[in-house]
Write an enzyme that holds these catalytic residues in place. Structure first.
Site, PDB file in Angstrom:
ATOM      1  N   SER A   1       0.827  -1.190   0.000  1.00 34.60           N
ATOM      2  CA  SER A   1       0.000   0.000   0.000  1.00 34.60           C
ATOM      3  C   SER A   1       0.864   1.243   0.000  1.00 34.60           C
ATOM      4  O   SER A   1       2.071   1.193   0.218  1.00 34.60           O
ATOM      5  CB  SER A   1      -0.925  -0.011   1.207  1.00 34.60           C
ATOM      6  N   LYS A   2       0.196   2.327  -0.250  1.00 34.02           N
ATOM      7  CA  LYS A   2       0.800   3.638  -0.316  1.00 34.02           C
ATOM      8  C   LYS A   2       1.734   3.949   0.861  1.00 34.02           C
ATOM      9  O   LYS A   2       2.795   4.521   0.696  1.00 34.02           O
ATOM     10  CB  LYS A   2      -0.379   4.612  -0.283  1.00 34.02           C
ATOM     11  N   ARG A   3       1.289   3.566   2.033  1.00 34.41           N
ATOM     12  CA  ARG A   3       2.014   3.933   3.233  1.00 34.41           C
ATOM     13  C   ARG A   3       3.319   3.155   3.433  1.00 34.41           C
ATOM     14  O   ARG A   3       4.162   3.540   4.218  1.00 34.41           O
ATOM     15  CB  ARG A   3       1.141   3.731   4.464  1.00 34.41           C
ATOM     16  N   ASP A   4       3.446   2.016   2.781  1.00 37.12           N
ATOM     17  CA  ASP A   4       4.602   1.163   3.028  1.00 37.12           C
ATOM     18  C   ASP A   4       5.920   1.817   2.682  1.00 37.12           C
ATOM     19  O   ASP A   4       6.933   1.564   3.319  1.00 37.12           O
ATOM     20  CB  ASP A   4       4.457  -0.152   2.247  1.00 37.12           C
TER      21      ASP A   4
ATOM     22  N   PHE B   1       6.714   4.055  -5.483  1.00 36.44           N
ATOM     23  CA  PHE B   1       6.038   4.762  -6.556  1.00 36.44           C
ATOM     24  C   PHE B   1       7.043   5.037  -7.670  1.00 36.44           C
ATOM     25  O   PHE B   1       8.235   5.151  -7.397  1.00 36.44           O
ATOM     26  CB  PHE B   1       5.488   6.096  -6.058  1.00 36.44           C
TER      27      PHE B   1
END
Length: 515
Positions: free
Chosen positions: A269-272, A281
């Site tokens: 997820s984004k937070r990882d 990303f």
RNA sequence: GGCCCGUUCGUCUAGGGGUUAGGACGCAGGAUUUUCAUUCCUGUAACACGGGUUCGAUUCCCGUACGGGCUACCA
């Protein structure tokens, strides 16, 4: 390698789409999905389409679409069709296709395979509160407020009165839906388990389910390659193709395994990324909200080809022992059947290894163009020849681009501090005259290159009964401040006679003081 | 909870009814190197479990366990 029967639909022109939602940054899993679509298209001489699924106005993030396009281009995946990329099947933004979806939704009402529903989100939430297993389906729809329970006149009246409504798919009971997934084989669902999905929302926008079917049909998509999270709703999609009489030309499905968190459990997820200080990303993204600001592979110092290579092998394998693939090699080796079924854990060490391989394989000239902005950001404007030579000396010693500077800054400015631990025992005051003599030898070398430097030093050491270990470490610390780095004579040659000799002299003075 | 998907070294994976279960990353050791890195060599470590089917199962089937996904007027 390019046998079309390999990946089905041989005679047809392959048309695939990557259909992200512009709700923010797109992580590496999305890029991999795009990549697999792209590879299939390129291999088969097909068409790779970018479609923006912006049907949720509440989650729309300005700039996200541009981010997606830039990320694809950075990775070397230029869409053949898409917003801003041309194509005969546009518009490619779903928000610009509202009328089309409405038309088909209405058509389904006419055919009796869909119906108006007037239940408010609040009412449905309340139902779910009361019964966590509540499902808007065959079992309960006859007791709710909709076109199935109301008379036609009542429905018309409500609509005319401006009451909010949605259109739902009417799912018949007791049917089995068979899906032939290219990766997983046959997958079956019972329609009794399915709910009556909303097709058209009260704001007039379609849901993903409707828009995706209508667009895939109209855009003549032949293969739907998407994440595994879509597998459960594929049964609805098949029902939709049927409801619209499009089943004969329904695309083939391939549901990709998910990319999992580097540590812990669950999908990436984004937070990882922020949590572990690693990029997840493609590109950096700046947001007013700090928690939405992320670092990309590009800014972290990865080469796009390395990222692509890494991603390609995260969930797909060619079946050979080859590890390094160019985009062209990937597209010729690719096949959907060789995609694995289980989730793959994101392995940043492996990503770095790929990047190191790509940096080492890149020419000094190309590297210099990539490293220049980094060096200039530190206020230095080296000549191209110097920078290229520098890259040549450093490229086997870095894994990401910023390390060229971090590990080799001393080629551009003075050594910040000398690591004396390596030479503390060896440096003796009485030896200083010997080093001064060596300095004199250096300054008299006519052609100040590594070869001459080495020859002169060897000769000097022999005359003075010195071993390399007595001399080289001191020179290395003096020049670079650290024990790590390129060969001593290479460093001296690149620095040039004046700078090298001056730097040695100053460092020796410093050694005398500090040791 | 329900539905669906999955399970080979720590990680990414190859393989497939009879193999010394192969490779890569990582890790450890060694060679080369004045250092670091590169390169090369070596080592480490896996078929989730239980039943079948079979002469034989890691491979096929069924269960179990575990992991994952979905379960919105989000995609």
């Amino acid at each position: 390698m390019t046998d079309p029967s390999n990946t089905t639909a041989p005679a047809k022109n392959i048309r695939v789409r990557f259909a992200p939602s512009p709700t923010g940054v797109l992580h590496i899993g999305g890029i991999r999905t795009a990549l697999y679509n792209y590879l299939l298209a390129k291999q088969q001489g097909g068409t790779f389409i970018l479609r923006i699924e912006d049907t949720d106005q509440g989650r729309y993030v300005p700039g996200a679409e541009a981010y997606i396009a830039e990320a694809l281009q950075w990775c070397g995946m230029i869409p053949d069709e898409g917003p801003g990329f041309g194509g005969e099947y546009g518009p490619y933004r779903q928000s610009e296709r509202k009328d089309i979806y409405r038309r088909y939704a209405l058509e389904m009402i006419e055919k009796g395979v869909a119906y108006y529903a007037f239940d408010t989100p609040e009412a449905l939430d309340a139902q779910r509160q009361a019964d966590p297993n509540f499902k808007y389906g065959a079992a309960v729809r006859m007791s709710l407020s909709n076109g199935l329970t109301l008379s036609k006149a009542a429905v018309d009246e409500k609509i005319a009165a401006g009451e909010p409504w949605v259109i739902r798919l009417k799912v018949e009971e007791n049917e089995t839906i068979h899906i032939q997934d290219l990766i997983r084989g046959e997958v079956n669902f019972q329609t009794s388990e399915l709910d009556d999905k909303v097709l058209l929302k009260s704001d007039g926008m379609p849901t993903y389910h409707l828009a995706n079917i209508v667009d895939d049909h109209l855009m003549k998509i032949t293969h739907v390659i998407r994440g595994e999270e879509w597998l459960p709703s594929t049964a609805h999609h098949v029902l939709l193709y049927r409801a619209l009489n499009w089943e004969a030309t329904m695309p083939q499905f391939a549901h990709l395994p998910l990319i999992m968190k580097p540590v812990g459990s669950g999908k990436l997820s984004k937070r990882d990324g922020a949590k572990l200080g690693i990029p997840v990303f493609p590109l950096s993204w700046k947001s007013d909200r700090p928690e939405d600001t992320v670092v990309g592979f590009r800014e972290y110092g990865f080469l796009p080809d390395a990222v692509v290579n890494f991603l390609a092998l995260l969930g797909w394998s060619p079946g050979t022992e080859q590890e390094i693939f160019s985009m062209a090699e990937l597209s010729s080796a690719f096949s959907i059947e060789k995609i694995s079924k289980s989730g793959a854990r994101f392995d940043f060490d492996k990503a770095k290894w790929f990047n190191q391989q790509y940096i080492m394989a890149t020419s000094d000239e190309t590297l210099a163009t990539m490293v220049r902005p980094i060096v200039e950001a530190h206020g230095h404007h080296p000549e191209t020849a110097f920078l290229e030579a520098f890259c040549g000396l450093m490229k086997e010693r870095v894994t990401v681009l910023p390390e060229f500077w971090e590990n080799g800054y001393y080629f551009f400015e003075e050594v910040r501090n000398h690591d004396l631990s390596g030479i503390a025992k060896k440096w003796k005051k009485e030896q200083r005259p010997v080093f001064d003599q060596l300095l004199k030898v250096f300054s008299e070398i006519p052609t100040f290159d590594a070869e001459n430097l080495k020859a002169a030093t060897d000769e000097f050491m022999a005359q003075n009964e010195l071993k390399p270990g007595d001399v080289l470490p001191a020179l290395r610390i003096a020049l670079a401040g650290t024990m790590k780095g390129p060969a001593v004579f290479d460093m001296m040659a690149l620095l040039g006679k004046t700078a090298a000799v001056a730097r040695l002299q100053h460092a020796f003075d410093h050694f005398d003081q500090a040791i």
